[in-house]
Design an enzyme around this catalytic site. Structure first.
Site, PDB file in Angstrom:
ATOM      1  N   GLY A   9      -4.903  32.463 -90.324  1.00  0.00           N
ATOM      2  CA  GLY A   9      -5.151  31.342 -89.423  1.00  0.00           C
ATOM      3  C   GLY A   9      -6.613  30.967 -89.525  1.00  0.00           C
ATOM      4  O   GLY A   9      -7.493  31.760 -89.156  1.00  0.00           O
ATOM      5  N   ARG A  88       8.736  27.899 -72.520  1.00  0.00           N
ATOM      6  CA  ARG A  88       8.411  29.224 -73.040  1.00  0.00           C
ATOM      7  C   ARG A  88       9.241  29.542 -74.277  1.00  0.00           C
ATOM      8  O   ARG A  88       8.742  30.111 -75.247  1.00  0.00           O
ATOM      9  CB  ARG A  88       8.645  30.302 -71.965  1.00  0.00           C
ATOM     10  CG  ARG A  88       8.189  31.683 -72.415  1.00  0.00           C
ATOM     11  CD  ARG A  88       8.240  32.699 -71.288  1.00  0.00           C
ATOM     12  NE  ARG A  88       9.595  33.135 -71.021  1.00  0.00           N
ATOM     13  CZ  ARG A  88       9.902  34.185 -70.257  1.00  0.00           C
ATOM     14  NH1 ARG A  88       8.936  34.883 -69.709  1.00  0.00           N
ATOM     15  NH2 ARG A  88      11.152  34.529 -70.049  1.00  0.00           N
ATOM     16  N   ASN A  95       6.110  30.322 -82.613  1.00  0.00           N
ATOM     17  CA  ASN A  95       5.217  31.395 -83.038  1.00  0.00           C
ATOM     18  C   ASN A  95       5.961  32.609 -83.579  1.00  0.00           C
ATOM     19  O   ASN A  95       5.426  33.354 -84.403  1.00  0.00           O
ATOM     20  CB  ASN A  95       4.287  31.785 -81.893  1.00  0.00           C
ATOM     21  CG  ASN A  95       3.222  30.721 -81.658  1.00  0.00           C
ATOM     22  OD1 ASN A  95       3.037  29.822 -82.482  1.00  0.00           O
ATOM     23  ND2 ASN A  95       2.522  30.802 -80.543  1.00  0.00           N
ATOM     24  N   ARG A 151     -13.822  38.372 -68.978  1.00  0.00           N
ATOM     25  CA  ARG A 151     -13.751  37.294 -67.988  1.00  0.00           C
ATOM     26  C   ARG A 151     -13.958  37.835 -66.578  1.00  0.00           C
ATOM     27  O   ARG A 151     -14.687  37.234 -65.769  1.00  0.00           O
ATOM     28  CB  ARG A 151     -12.399  36.582 -68.095  1.00  0.00           C
ATOM     29  CG  ARG A 151     -12.284  35.686 -69.318  1.00  0.00           C
ATOM     30  CD  ARG A 151     -10.890  35.139 -69.537  1.00  0.00           C
ATOM     31  NE  ARG A 151     -10.888  34.125 -70.593  1.00  0.00           N
ATOM     32  CZ  ARG A 151      -9.823  33.725 -71.254  1.00  0.00           C
ATOM     33  NH1 ARG A 151      -8.627  34.261 -70.969  1.00  0.00           N
ATOM     34  NH2 ARG A 151      -9.909  32.805 -72.191  1.00  0.00           N
ATOM     35  N   HIS A 175      -0.816  40.202 -71.064  1.00  0.00           N
ATOM     36  CA  HIS A 175      -1.806  39.126 -71.112  1.00  0.00           C
ATOM     37  C   HIS A 175      -1.205  37.898 -70.443  1.00  0.00           C
ATOM     38  O   HIS A 175      -0.505  37.104 -71.065  1.00  0.00           O
ATOM     39  CB  HIS A 175      -2.159  38.826 -72.568  1.00  0.00           C
ATOM     40  CG  HIS A 175      -3.253  37.807 -72.724  1.00  0.00           C
ATOM     41  ND1 HIS A 175      -4.425  37.862 -72.014  1.00  0.00           N
ATOM     42  CD2 HIS A 175      -3.339  36.715 -73.522  1.00  0.00           C
ATOM     43  CE1 HIS A 175      -5.194  36.858 -72.372  1.00  0.00           C
ATOM     44  NE2 HIS A 175      -4.549  36.137 -73.279  1.00  0.00           N
TER      45      HIS A 175
END
Length: 320
Positions: A9, A88, A95, A151, A175
């Site tokens: 990628g 979803r 993917n 974060r 995640h």
């Protein structure tokens, strides 16, 4: 560094990773992207940037998976972000197809590589990537917890007006909205968050707001950018994992690792847990003693990941 790093990628994350690796003077950096010309163009740009830095890294790009041959480490960032109107299942289907082809290529060209998956939905995609590549459990992980922890630290630093280096935090679980910041193990200026709450320095409502902002950190950036998603912090997070492995740092990091009987998961899955990451890959999974609330949070997170795995079975991506 005398290692070959493969980047699957060549978009924003892949390109930023390439720059970080070039600045660290990795001997060889190989970019792959299915879009003709993209990886080659990005490699040229990176090579010229490396020259300005004085780096002698050899950077190449291709739309052929053969460029990954003999890679020591591969970072997979390929795939689509969730676009407006995409369900979803839509995102999983798009993917999942990418992970199947990438996994098969890894099995063919670099079966001994250490593999890091960044593609979302993360916990499901790394599971499918292992299914397709047959990489051993300890040599494949997903990147999420490092970014989520960063974060959390950033938001706490802003709240307490202290340097981010004075904050130690760990975020576990899947995640997404079910991630689990370990409040008891989070220190600000050497004092636990629990103590800060007890002393009135951090009202419980403010702490909950910071936790929610952490869980929605990626979405906040997407809403602001409007035409893209976060890539600099994700790339830097993945690079920390690359360094820990290739430099054999034996570093304690939260990563999406394969767990079976640990953490009371309902089935084998990849879940954000603390591990020691070194030359052998995941060298040890660290198990803390969790409070009832923390364990419930991890159980809920594992259930969400299990649901994604069930969806991949339903959609036919995990059929034997």
């Amino acid at each position: 560094m005398n290692k070959k790093l493969g980047l699957v990628g060549a978009g924003n994350i892949g390109g930023t990773l390439g720059l970080l690796a070039a600045l660290a003077e990795y001997q060889e950096i190989a970019l792959f992207d299915v879009k003709p010309g993209l990886a080659k163009g990005k490699a040229l740009d990176l090579g010229q940037a490396a020259a300005l830095h004085g780096s002698s890294s050899r950077i190449t790009g291709s739309d052929s998976f053969a460029i990954l041959e003999d890679c020591d480490c591969v970072v997979v960032t390929a795939g689509s972000p969730r676009l407006p109107g995409m369900s979803r299942d839509d995102l999983l289907s798009v993917n999942a197809k990418v992970m199947q082809s990438v996994g098969q290529a890894i099995a063919q060209y670099c079966p001994g590589a250490f593999v890091i998956c960044v593609t979302n939905p993360l916990d499901a995609m790394v599971y499918l990537l292992q299914h397709a590549s047959k990489i051993p459990d300890h040599r494949i992980v997903g990147m999420a917890g490092i970014l989520d922890s960063a974060r959390f630290r950033y938001f706490l630093s802003d709240y307490f007006k202290t340097g981010v280096q004075n904050i130690h935090a760990l975020v576990l679980g899947g995640h997404g909205d079910t991630m689990v910041p370990l409040v008891r193990h989070t220190l600000v200026d050497g004092i636990s968050l629990e103590k800060h709450v007890e002393l009135g320095r951090l009202p419980a409502a403010d702490l909950e707001a910071i936790i929610q902002r952490t869980r929605q950190g990626g979405g906040e950036i997407v809403a602001l950018l409007q035409t893209g998603s976060a890539f600099i912090a994700p790339a830097r997070s993945a690079f920390e994992m690359v360094q820990a492995h290739l430099r054999d740092e034996k570093k304690l990091l939260p990563v999406a690792a394969k767990v079976t009987v640990e953490f009371n998961v309902p089935q084998p899955m990849f879940l954000g847990v603390p591990v020691i990451l070194g030359a052998k890959g995941v060298e040890k999974i660290i198990q803390y003693e969790f409070t009832e609330q923390e364990q419930q949070g991890l159980t809920n997170s594992a259930a969400a990941v299990a649901s994604l795995i069930e969806d991949m079975h339903r959609l036919g991506f995990l059929s034997e």
